[in-house]
Scaffold this active site. Sequence first.
Site, PDB file in Angstrom:
ATOM      1  N   LYS A 116      25.105 -11.874   6.764  1.00 14.69           N
ATOM      2  CA  LYS A 116      24.975 -10.793   6.011  1.00 14.69           C
ATOM      3  C   LYS A 116      24.041 -11.191   4.562  1.00 14.69           C
ATOM      4  O   LYS A 116      23.301 -10.438   4.077  1.00 14.69           O
ATOM      5  CB  LYS A 116      25.959 -10.184   5.416  1.00 14.69           C
ATOM      6  CG  LYS A 116      26.849  -9.449   6.287  1.00 14.69           C
ATOM      7  CD  LYS A 116      27.796  -8.295   5.938  1.00 14.69           C
ATOM      8  CE  LYS A 116      28.335  -7.490   6.983  1.00 14.69           C
ATOM      9  NZ  LYS A 116      29.412  -6.609   6.508  1.00 14.69           N
ATOM     10  N   LYS A 198      25.331  -6.024  22.095  1.00 22.71           N
ATOM     11  CA  LYS A 198      26.703  -5.185  21.903  1.00 22.71           C
ATOM     12  C   LYS A 198      26.041  -3.597  21.378  1.00 22.71           C
ATOM     13  O   LYS A 198      25.138  -3.538  20.527  1.00 22.71           O
ATOM     14  CB  LYS A 198      27.505  -5.702  20.727  1.00 22.71           C
ATOM     15  CG  LYS A 198      29.048  -5.292  20.802  1.00 22.71           C
ATOM     16  CD  LYS A 198      29.729  -6.304  19.763  1.00 22.71           C
ATOM     17  CE  LYS A 198      30.673  -5.467  19.235  1.00 22.71           C
ATOM     18  NZ  LYS A 198      31.445  -6.144  18.130  1.00 22.71           N
ATOM     19  N   LYS A 201      25.887   0.752  15.782  1.00 21.32           N
ATOM     20  CA  LYS A 201      25.411   1.966  15.226  1.00 21.32           C
ATOM     21  C   LYS A 201      24.096   1.603  14.546  1.00 21.32           C
ATOM     22  O   LYS A 201      23.390   2.613  14.043  1.00 21.32           O
ATOM     23  CB  LYS A 201      26.455   2.499  14.400  1.00 21.32           C
ATOM     24  CG  LYS A 201      26.777   1.603  13.145  1.00 21.32           C
ATOM     25  CD  LYS A 201      27.571   2.344  11.979  1.00 21.32           C
ATOM     26  CE  LYS A 201      27.775   1.356  11.029  1.00 21.32           C
ATOM     27  NZ  LYS A 201      29.186   0.515  11.319  1.00 21.32           N
TER      28      LYS A 201
END
Length: 332
Positions: A116, A198, A201
Amino acid sequence: MENTQKKTVLSCIQPSGALTLGNYLGALKNWVQMQDEFDCTYAVADLHAITVRQEPSKFRAQINSTCALLLALGIDPEKSTLFVQSQVPSHTQLAWVLSCYTQFGELSRMTQFKDKSAKHADNVNLGLFAYPTLMAADILLYKPDFVPVGADQKQHLEIARDIAIRFNNIYGDVFKVPEPYIPKVGARVMSLQDPQKKMSKSDENANAWVAILDKPEDIMRKFRRAVTDSEAKVCVGEGRDGINNLIGIYSAVTGKSADAIAAEFEGKGYGDFKTAVGEAVIEELRPIRERYEQIIADKAYLEEVYKKGAERAARVAFSTTRKAMKKVGFVI
Ligand code: TRP
């Protein structure tokens, strides 16, 4: 009486963006089923979500919509404790205490922090770094036996366990050391466009993922366009990621085994199969979407759920916080 003998489960989900078919089949469907066997506590982890910048009005809508969706999926606020993390102050309070029992070095090793902070290089904030101590507080406050988490959160659960053990070694038996929960069934749903990845969204290609609240025609379009292969045979096979994924989804929704599915589509083409998967998913999600529409429109009901949930959670959470803080020497 019955409840006191059940094992306990805790899990949380961030209110960040639309929840996908992957979230549903991989995790949330299990949340619903676990309510029969366990005494469950579920939270919407809104405090975790601000480790990346959120637009206030969208963020507020997202928190409401995540709660409404959990209710629509079948999380029963009478059976389980369902609440919004920021409405229970003990989370931030215990997180601070735990942060003083967490080493800089161990937080630096968290792969999610590394990922991140690379992705949001302009906002590598302290909260992002301390995220696992807040998650440890979420967990340890409720003394769960089990914490269902996906692979991406295993490292965080591990550090929560380490913190609990470390604290207990100093002060005696304060926290329960939770176990990860690996569900009996649970599908790992892959992208419909790149089935080696995977389903997510955040995928730029909107056809790669299905939202739980997608309209039937959109769901069908996405399945019709799903990437497969040129073998034109509906059965599980090595390296056939696209078709394996569709079989996994169909199986998770219908309960049919991979063999039964292969038999059902023997001699039929991918077109028929994709339509069948699309229809099965549409029918599974239709009642959820309908319930969601009712719940999201009923602000008074949602408020009531928040209030009761937070009260119930706060009682347990405060008692654990108080015990831990007393041990440290606070006058509380
Ligand atoms: N970090 C988790 C995620 O992003 C959400 C979460 C917050 C959580 N607190 C938790 C999960 C406690 C399990 C237990 O998916």
